[in-house]
Scaffold this motif. Structure first.
Motif, PDB file in Angstrom:
ATOM      1  N   VAL A 146      31.250  27.873  53.385  1.00  0.00           N
ATOM      2  CA  VAL A 146      30.734  29.169  52.930  1.00  0.00           C
ATOM      3  C   VAL A 146      30.442  30.108  54.094  1.00  0.00           C
ATOM      4  CG1 VAL A 146      28.763  30.308  51.827  1.00  0.00           C
ATOM      5  CG2 VAL A 146      29.832  28.323  50.744  1.00  0.00           C
ATOM      6  N   LYS A 147      29.771  29.634  55.134  1.00  0.00           N
ATOM      7  CA  LYS A 147      29.273  30.534  56.169  1.00  0.00           C
ATOM      8  C   LYS A 147      30.378  31.280  56.918  1.00  0.00           C
ATOM      9  CE  LYS A 147      25.098  30.298  55.133  1.00  0.00           C
ATOM     10  NZ  LYS A 147      24.466  31.518  54.576  1.00  0.00           N
ATOM     11  N   PRO A 148      31.434  30.622  57.417  1.00  0.00           N
ATOM     12  CA  PRO A 148      32.508  31.395  58.055  1.00  0.00           C
ATOM     13  C   PRO A 148      33.218  32.333  57.079  1.00  0.00           C
ATOM     14  CG  PRO A 148      32.638  29.077  58.672  1.00  0.00           C
ATOM     15  CD  PRO A 148      31.668  29.166  57.550  1.00  0.00           C
ATOM     16  N   SER A 149      33.384  31.882  55.834  1.00  0.00           N
ATOM     17  CA  SER A 149      34.030  32.737  54.826  1.00  0.00           C
ATOM     18  C   SER A 149      33.166  33.946  54.509  1.00  0.00           C
ATOM     19  CB  SER A 149      34.292  31.928  53.549  1.00  0.00           C
ATOM     20  OG  SER A 149      35.068  30.780  53.811  1.00  0.00           O
ATOM     21  N   GLN A 150      31.858  33.732  54.404  1.00  0.00           N
ATOM     22  CA  GLN A 150      30.933  34.832  54.143  1.00  0.00           C
ATOM     23  C   GLN A 150      30.995  35.869  55.257  1.00  0.00           C
ATOM     24  OE1 GLN A 150      26.884  33.517  53.607  1.00  0.00           O
ATOM     25  NE2 GLN A 150      26.048  35.587  53.703  1.00  0.00           N
ATOM     26  N   ALA A 151      31.000  35.400  56.503  1.00  0.00           N
ATOM     27  CA  ALA A 151      31.091  36.321  57.641  1.00  0.00           C
ATOM     28  C   ALA A 151      32.405  37.102  57.616  1.00  0.00           C
ATOM     29  CB  ALA A 151      30.951  35.547  58.941  1.00  0.00           C
ATOM     30  N   ALA A 152      33.491  36.420  57.238  1.00  0.00           N
ATOM     31  CA  ALA A 152      34.795  37.082  57.185  1.00  0.00           C
ATOM     32  C   ALA A 152      34.823  38.164  56.112  1.00  0.00           C
ATOM     33  CB  ALA A 152      35.888  36.049  56.923  1.00  0.00           C
ATOM     34  N   PHE A 153      34.276  37.886  54.950  1.00  0.00           N
ATOM     35  CA  PHE A 153      34.221  38.899  53.887  1.00  0.00           C
ATOM     36  C   PHE A 153      33.327  40.068  54.289  1.00  0.00           C
ATOM     37  CE2 PHE A 153      35.465  35.408  50.833  1.00  0.00           C
ATOM     38  CZ  PHE A 153      36.633  36.014  50.398  1.00  0.00           C
ATOM     39  N   ALA A 154      32.226  39.785  54.967  1.00  0.00           N
ATOM     40  CA  ALA A 154      31.283  40.833  55.357  1.00  0.00           C
ATOM     41  C   ALA A 154      31.875  41.783  56.399  1.00  0.00           C
ATOM     42  CB  ALA A 154      29.994  40.210  55.890  1.00  0.00           C
ATOM     43  N   GLU A 155      32.828  41.300  57.201  1.00  0.00           N
ATOM     44  CA  GLU A 155      33.405  42.109  58.277  1.00  0.00           C
ATOM     45  C   GLU A 155      34.562  42.993  57.823  1.00  0.00           C
ATOM     46  OE1 GLU A 155      34.502  39.306  61.233  1.00  0.00           O
ATOM     47  OE2 GLU A 155      32.427  38.871  61.842  1.00  0.00           O
ATOM     48  N   ILE A 156      34.978  42.873  56.574  1.00  0.00           N
ATOM     49  CA  ILE A 156      36.103  43.684  56.088  1.00  0.00           C
ATOM     50  C   ILE A 156      35.685  45.151  56.038  1.00  0.00           C
ATOM     51  CG2 ILE A 156      37.638  44.120  54.140  1.00  0.00           C
ATOM     52  CD1 ILE A 156      37.405  41.174  53.427  1.00  0.00           C
ATOM     53  N   ASP A 157      36.526  46.004  56.555  1.00  0.00           N
ATOM     54  CA  ASP A 157      36.260  47.443  56.564  1.00  0.00           C
ATOM     55  C   ASP A 157      36.162  47.958  55.127  1.00  0.00           C
ATOM     56  OD1 ASP A 157      36.139  50.166  56.938  1.00  0.00           O
ATOM     57  OD2 ASP A 157      37.720  50.217  58.452  1.00  0.00           O
ATOM     58  N   GLU A 158      35.044  48.604  54.828  1.00  0.00           N
ATOM     59  CA  GLU A 158      34.821  49.107  53.468  1.00  0.00           C
ATOM     60  C   GLU A 158      35.878  50.130  53.066  1.00  0.00           C
ATOM     61  OE1 GLU A 158      33.219  49.266  49.784  1.00  0.00           O
ATOM     62  OE2 GLU A 158      32.638  47.891  51.396  1.00  0.00           O
ATOM     63  N   SER A 159      36.438  50.853  54.031  1.00  0.00           N
ATOM     64  CA  SER A 159      37.430  51.877  53.702  1.00  0.00           C
ATOM     65  C   SER A 159      38.688  51.273  53.089  1.00  0.00           C
ATOM     66  CB  SER A 159      37.797  52.673  54.961  1.00  0.00           C
ATOM     67  OG  SER A 159      38.414  51.841  55.934  1.00  0.00           O
ATOM     68  N   LEU A 160      39.009  50.031  53.451  1.00  0.00           N
ATOM     69  CA  LEU A 160      40.171  49.370  52.872  1.00  0.00           C
ATOM     70  C   LEU A 160      39.966  49.143  51.379  1.00  0.00           C
ATOM     71  CD1 LEU A 160      40.942  46.703  55.635  1.00  0.00           C
ATOM     72  CD2 LEU A 160      42.132  48.870  55.216  1.00  0.00           C
ATOM     73  N   ARG A 161      38.777  48.739  51.017  1.00  0.00           N
ATOM     74  CA  ARG A 161      38.472  48.547  49.590  1.00  0.00           C
ATOM     75  C   ARG A 161      38.515  49.882  48.852  1.00  0.00           C
ATOM     76  NH1 ARG A 161      34.131  45.571  52.113  1.00  0.00           N
ATOM     77  NH2 ARG A 161      34.452  43.313  52.023  1.00  0.00           N
ATOM     78  N   GLU A 162      37.967  50.912  49.480  1.00  0.00           N
ATOM     79  CA  GLU A 162      37.915  52.228  48.845  1.00  0.00           C
ATOM     80  C   GLU A 162      39.313  52.800  48.630  1.00  0.00           C
ATOM     81  OE1 GLU A 162      35.444  54.453  51.439  1.00  0.00           O
ATOM     82  OE2 GLU A 162      33.579  53.507  50.764  1.00  0.00           O
ATOM     83  N   VAL A 163      40.170  52.623  49.618  1.00  0.00           N
ATOM     84  CA  VAL A 163      41.550  53.116  49.480  1.00  0.00           C
ATOM     85  C   VAL A 163      42.266  52.398  48.345  1.00  0.00           C
ATOM     86  CG1 VAL A 163      43.813  53.177  50.589  1.00  0.00           C
ATOM     87  CG2 VAL A 163      41.788  53.873  51.862  1.00  0.00           C
ATOM     88  N   ALA A 164      42.098  51.089  48.277  1.00  0.00           N
ATOM     89  CA  ALA A 164      42.738  50.313  47.210  1.00  0.00           C
ATOM     90  C   ALA A 164      42.229  50.752  45.843  1.00  0.00           C
ATOM     91  CB  ALA A 164      42.478  48.828  47.420  1.00  0.00           C
ATOM     92  N   ALA A 165      40.918  50.976  45.740  1.00  0.00           N
ATOM     93  CA  ALA A 165      40.348  51.428  44.467  1.00  0.00           C
ATOM     94  C   ALA A 165      40.853  52.820  44.106  1.00  0.00           C
ATOM     95  CB  ALA A 165      38.827  51.415  44.553  1.00  0.00           C
ATOM     96  N   THR A 166      40.980  53.686  45.108  1.00  0.00           N
ATOM     97  CA  THR A 166      41.482  55.041  44.871  1.00  0.00           C
ATOM     98  C   THR A 166      42.919  55.020  44.357  1.00  0.00           C
ATOM     99  OG1 THR A 166      40.076  55.912  46.630  1.00  0.00           O
ATOM    100  CG2 THR A 166      41.924  57.275  45.948  1.00  0.00           C
ATOM    101  N   LEU A 167      43.690  54.045  44.811  1.00  0.00           N
ATOM    102  CA  LEU A 167      45.081  53.922  44.377  1.00  0.00           C
ATOM    103  C   LEU A 167      45.213  53.243  43.016  1.00  0.00           C
ATOM    104  CD1 LEU A 167      46.736  52.926  47.777  1.00  0.00           C
ATOM    105  CD2 LEU A 167      46.862  55.132  46.600  1.00  0.00           C
ATOM    106  N   GLY A 168      44.085  52.931  42.404  1.00  0.00           N
ATOM    107  CA  GLY A 168      44.113  52.387  41.050  1.00  0.00           C
ATOM    108  C   GLY A 168      43.989  50.890  40.939  1.00  0.00           C
ATOM    109  N   ALA A 169      43.725  50.225  42.057  1.00  0.00           N
ATOM    110  CA  ALA A 169      43.600  48.765  42.013  1.00  0.00           C
ATOM    111  C   ALA A 169      42.311  48.369  41.307  1.00  0.00           C
ATOM    112  CB  ALA A 169      43.616  48.193  43.428  1.00  0.00           C
ATOM    113  N   ARG A 170      42.398  47.385  40.449  1.00  0.00           N
ATOM    114  CA  ARG A 170      41.214  46.856  39.781  1.00  0.00           C
ATOM    115  C   ARG A 170      40.455  45.928  40.736  1.00  0.00           C
ATOM    116  NH1 ARG A 170      43.455  45.539  33.654  1.00  0.00           N
ATOM    117  NH2 ARG A 170      44.143  47.684  33.192  1.00  0.00           N
TER     118      ARG A 170
END
Length: 209
Positions: A91-115
């Motif tokens: 869990v701990k290394p995976s948690q750190a990896a998820f936490a370090e993802i740039d929020e803008s990448l998620r926002e761009v994907a959501a803007t393009l219609g990704a669920r």
């Protein structure tokens, strides 16, 4: 071993994602429970699981006797022990990896219609894959070297619930040093392989930084 690795992956990734990305009631408690095996004596963790999961345990005592599963002193008990021991390191290394993802990448994907599930599969999971793989290697290595929890849940039944680490212990008690030495070398080789894999996984991360 194979089942424990699959369960660590199936449980560890969702837990890591939830701890890194979500705010919910009980988050601190979940984090504490996941981390507990890292700081608590394994034999005590095993005893607590024995009290919970035994046929007369707190979680199963309410079931009719014929419905109660035989989890302890069996191969299933060893799988549970391996998952309990290795899950924090998954869990701990995976948690750190998820936490370090740039929020803008998620926002761009959501803007393009990704669920949300598409964002997770196509953006977050690929970005966090190195942390997940590192956690899986650590968890598998920890599970293989586990003694205390395995002893309590598996019972150390020779030829049935005897792990490699318990076999070393048993051979030492029986003054069979040749067998103990051979098995220790096998475990050392596995540990060296795990270290090599972790170093390989670190290199892409170092290049990015």
């Amino acid at each position: 071993m194979g089942w424990s690795v699959l369960l660590q992956l199936a449980l560890g990734v969702p837990i890591a994602w939830a701890l890194a990305r979500c705010a919910f009631r009980g988050k601190a408690l979940l984090d504490a429970l996941v981390t507990l095996p890292l700081v608590f004596p394994p034999i005590v963790i095993g005893y607590a699981l024995l009290l919970l999961l035994g046929r007369e345990g707190w979680l199963l005592a309410w079931l009719p006797l014929e419905w109660r599963p035989h989890w302890v002193f069996s191969e299933t008990g060893l799988v549970i022990a391996a998952v309990a021991a290795g899950l924090p390191l998954m869990v701990k290394p995976s948690q750190a990896a998820f936490a370090e993802i740039d929020e803008s990448l998620r926002e761009v994907a959501a803007t393009l219609g990704a669920r949300p599930w598409q964002v997770f599969l196509k953006v977050e999971l690929p970005q966090a894959k190195l942390g997940i793989l590192a956690g899986l290697v650590l968890a598998a290595g920890r599970a293989m070297g586990e003694v205390g929890i395995s002893l309590m849940l598996g019972g150390n039944v020779s030829g049935r619930t005897e792990t490699l680490s318990l076999a070393v212990y048993n051979h030492v008690l029986g003054s069979e040093t040749d067998c103990a030495n051979a098995l220790s070398l096998v475990l050392t080789g596995v540990a060296a392989l795990a270290f090599f894999l972790l170093r390989k996984l670190e290199r892409p991360v170092a290049k990015k930084t």
